[in-house]
Design an enzyme around this catalytic site. Sequence first.
Site, short mmCIF file in Angstrom:
data_model
loop_
_atom_site.label_atom_id
_atom_site.label_comp_id
_atom_site.label_asym_id
_atom_site.label_seq_id
_atom_site.Cartn_x
_atom_site.Cartn_y
_atom_site.Cartn_z
CB THR A 1 28.32 -5.42 -19.34
OG1 THR A 1 28.77 -4.46 -18.47
CG2 THR A 1 27.69 -4.95 -20.54
CE LYS B 1 31.39 -4.09 -21.07
NZ LYS B 1 31.23 -2.74 -22.03
NE ARG C 1 31.33 -11.79 -22.59
CZ ARG C 1 32.34 -11.41 -22.19
NH1 ARG C 1 33.92 -11.61 -21.76
NH2 ARG C 1 32.61 -9.74 -22.43
#
Length: 414
Positions: free
Chosen positions: A223, A226, A232
Amino acid sequence: MLTHLQAQDPDIYEAIKREEKRQAFELELIASENYVSEAVLETMGTILTNKYSEGYPGKRYYAGQENIDTIENIAIKRAKEIFGAQHANVQALSGSPANAAVYMAFLKPGDKVLGLSLDHGGHLSHGHPVNFSGVLYNFVRYGVEEDGIIDMDKVREIALKEKPKMIVAGFSAYSRNMEWKRFKEIADEIGAFTFADIAHIAGLIAGGVLDSPVPFFDVVSTTTHKTLRGPRGALILCKEEYAKNVDKAIFPGMQGGPHDHINAAKAVAFKEVMQPEFKDYAAQVVKNAKVLAEELKNYGFSIISGGTDNHLMLLDMNSKNCTGKEAEHALEKAGISCNKNMIPFDPRSPFDPSGIRIGTPAITTRGMKEEEMKTLAKWMNEVCSDVHDEATQKRVAAEVKELCQHYPVPGIKL
Ligand SMILES: *Cc1c(COP(=O)(O)O)cnc(C)c1O
């Protein structure tokens, strides 16, 4: 800020304003969360969202791509440089779809895959029966031992017996270093593909504090929101020989048009990752986690595996005579946000598990250091020692709020 939204849609505007207050005045310990920079925020809010650009730079299905190609090429170049990867695909919309594309690129439905089980720290997309991965592929599992640590000899035993076509190494709730090289050696013994899902630790790898699987593994997904501290989204890195299959699996395999405003924000975040300050950030995340773990242990909290090598840890709340759900609830009342989580060999259920998971990426972005970790451990002890003591929750919430005033969240002006 947000003047148009305020005039046009007060319901949504007010909810966002309340969310700003919530984020600003609580301590965010959810290990998968972080705060993006104002530059990343700005980029996500641009007119790039208006564009359709199915395909890849230089090979699109729609006109008007000169600026989009520039942006995507920069994002790809930075991603490759950060991780030393041969190929990068920056279009994956999020971690789970990225993993779906990886499986699609390397496997056929029904193929056997070996992954870490969810209740031992794995992720839903590593073969859980309710997830597409468990529905489409034949997952077999490895786990941690009684001490909370993955035993690579056991992984090898299972791999030799099951002969999976792919081995997945990665986790959402495991606090120890992964032995990437051992995974690769085991995979080579049986001719399996190696897939590392570094969704949680990509920022720590990029910042040079954890070992990278990229030099050894066939394919790596992460991802971007994080520890990498971007928008995102997700990113897939692979060896050149798999580049075509991975790109085809993302588009047209899994997705339609890429989210160009997000991909631009990924590029902006990657530039931040390449700055020397990001190394300091990554190092401080781990320092903070280690101090927090030691302090919590001194207060009698039991930590799965006994501590942490990365940004997160799992606490067995039996050590404080409460459940994970009770601890999550009491801590939330005290302005400390975390999530209930299964612990290995948990006799309880996922909705009412024995543990909580906490992590330091977000509070470290705010600038908190070792001293604040000590205070945080003290507060957690006060709240968790009696999860029904509302007076303590109230007092701690006020103290948390006071501390938070000194550590602003990027992009929030109150
Ligand atoms: C967070 C995470 C994902 C999923 O990412 P989403 O963006 O939530 O879809 C996948 N794998 C691992 C290991 C994760 O921690």
